[in-house]
Design an enzyme around this catalytic site. Structure first.
Site, short mmCIF file in Angstrom:
data_model
loop_
_atom_site.label_atom_id
_atom_site.label_comp_id
_atom_site.label_asym_id
_atom_site.label_seq_id
_atom_site.Cartn_x
_atom_site.Cartn_y
_atom_site.Cartn_z
N ASP A 196 0.84 -1.20 0.00
CA ASP A 196 0.00 0.00 0.00
C ASP A 196 0.88 1.26 0.00
OD1 ASP A 196 -2.73 1.36 0.68
OD2 ASP A 196 -1.39 2.04 2.27
N LYS A 200 1.54 4.39 -2.90
CA LYS A 200 1.43 5.82 -2.55
C LYS A 200 2.74 6.57 -2.84
CE LYS A 200 -2.11 4.89 0.94
NZ LYS A 200 -2.31 4.49 2.34
N1 HSE Z 1 -4.93 0.44 4.52
C1 HSE Z 1 -4.58 1.84 4.40
C2 HSE Z 1 -3.85 2.27 5.68
C3 HSE Z 1 -5.83 2.65 4.18
O1 HSE Z 1 -3.80 1.50 6.64
O2 HSE Z 1 -3.29 3.36 5.71
C4 HSE Z 1 -5.60 3.98 3.56
O3 HSE Z 1 -5.06 3.92 2.28
#
Ligand code: HSE
Length: 404
Positions: A196, A200
């Site tokens: 994740d 980003k």
């Molecule tokens: N799974 C992500 C986090 C959610 O824990 O930051 C936001 O993108």
């Protein structure tokens, strides 16, 4: 009146409807016109919901409706969301999204498509949830040559690491608690393995360079190997351990990496705890700045989506400049990246460590007799890996990068 459609009535989508409704008076002034949700696309029905009458199941109804000027894509995924976004932009409808996977994968194509069709593809909510970071990079910091971006971009892992630090608990124990409390997903892989955060930082790096950074080429390491012993050493050195996504421009190449790093107490990122996110940006004129806040959650993320809706409303028929070309940014070979490293060795091997590493700084934990930790000076990843291999038989635990 500007008519809006929301794709996906889940956590973020329902938050978007709530923000548009709760702040409608102020938003009308800011958008220079009234904003009104006409459709909500979802596979499900929502009997009894106050917006039940707006639920539709066929996207055609939205994309073929001339009245709809702005679409909020809060569905997630890269299948239907991609197709719907393309169709919307081709029809001249602006799209605002929180979908980091889609932005990281198809950002340049969708931005170009928006430009061709005199509308906008905006994605403030895709990085850092409610924290303004996309617009600052595109607008407020536009006079800067950005040299470094370092972010705590994942709330789940920051929550887990903060709790491990506070309670001296094991990763698995804290993860289980976080799952029970609903802070971590039942399948936590995307968060705990760093995927994740990788998407980003790919988005932020692309905006920093104006070229496409392919997330699949970013070296990514998660937090699953971090232990309470690592935190004990970090504390002894006045540091903390954070999952950091780092991006720099080095000799016309981009360096990007996601990995746990030890951060000294003097650094502003050190105080970013629990589910909070922060993005630390160094510009060549401004110097250091940091953007901090709630990186996830219904209303913070929805707020960022609605901020984009207002921007689209203010620019109907015009495209807000966003420089992110499809040309791929060359990534520096990670083997050549310079870092400092923390590692642990069984006691009685000081001479071997010195032979291989010169004179790294030794760190001892009070009451711990069977091991010593060391912090190297700045070494390339390749150099460190070769040296570490030579002492693999006496090492314990995991090596961690220090600073950035
Ligand atoms: N799974 C992500 C986090 C959610 O824990 O930051 C936001 O993108």
């Amino acid at each position: 009146m500007i008519k809006v459609a929301v794709l996906g009535y889940g956590t973020v989508g329902s938050g978007v409807v709530e923000v548009l409704e709760k702040n409608s008076e102020a938003l009308s002034k800011k958008a220079l016109d009234e904003l009104s949700v006409k459709y909500i696309l979802d596979l499900r029905d929502f009997p009894g919901d106050p917006h039940e009458d707006k639920i539709v199941h066929d996207y055609k109804q939205i994309v073929e409706d001339e009245e709809i000027k702005i679409i909020c894509e809060t569905m997630g995924g890269v299948g239907a969301a991609y197709e719907f976004t393309k169709q919307a932009l081709m029809a001249g409808k602006s799209v605002c999204t929180s979908n980091k996977e889609l932005v990281a994968l198809h950002g340049p194509e969708l931005i170009a498509l928006a430009k061709e069709n005199k509308c906008n593809y905006l994605f403030e909510a895709s990085v850092g949830g409610g924290i303004p970071i996309i617009r600052p990079i595109n607008c407020a910091l536009t006079a800067e040559k950005i040299e470094v971006i370092a972010g705590i971009l994942n709330g789940t892992t920051n929550y887990i690491l903060s709790k491990m630090e506070k309670e001296g608990a094991e990763f698995e124990t804290v993860l289980k608690e976080a799952q029970e409390l609903g802070y971590a997903e039942r399948n936590p892989e995307a968060d705990v393995e760093g995927h994740d955060a990788c998407r980003k930082i790919a988005i932020l790096s692309s905006l920093m360079l104006g070229k496409h950074v392919d997330y699949s080429k970013i070296y990514t390491e998660g937090i699953t190997k971090i232990t309470p012993v690592d935190f004990a050493y970090a504390k002894a050195m006045g540091m903390s351990i954070k999952l950091l996504a780092v991006s720099k421009e080095c000799d016309d190449k981009a360096f990007a990496m996601v990995s746990p790093r030890m951060i000294s107490a003097e650094h502003p990122l050190h105080m970013v705890n629990d589910v909070f996110n922060a993005v630390f940006v160094t510009g060549n004129m401004l110097g250091d700045s940091m953007y901090y806040g709630k990186g996830a959650g219904k209303l913070p993320t929805a707020s960022a989506v609605v901020g984009d809706v207002v921007d689209c409303a203010r620019h109907l028929g015009k495209t807000v400049t966003c420089i992110w070309d499809s040309e791929e940014a060359p990534l520096m070979d990670v083997a050549d990246a310079q870092n400092k490293f923390f590692f642990r060795v069984k006691t009685g091997n000081e001479e071997r460590v010195k032979d291989v590493f010169g004179n790294p700084e030794a760190v001892k934990l009070p009451g711990v007799e069977d091991e010593v930790a060391y912090v190297t000076g700045s070494l390339t990843e390749k150099d460190f890996a070769q040296k570490y291999e030579k002492i693999a038989d006496i090492c314990v635990g995991n090596r961690i990068r220090v600073g950035f």
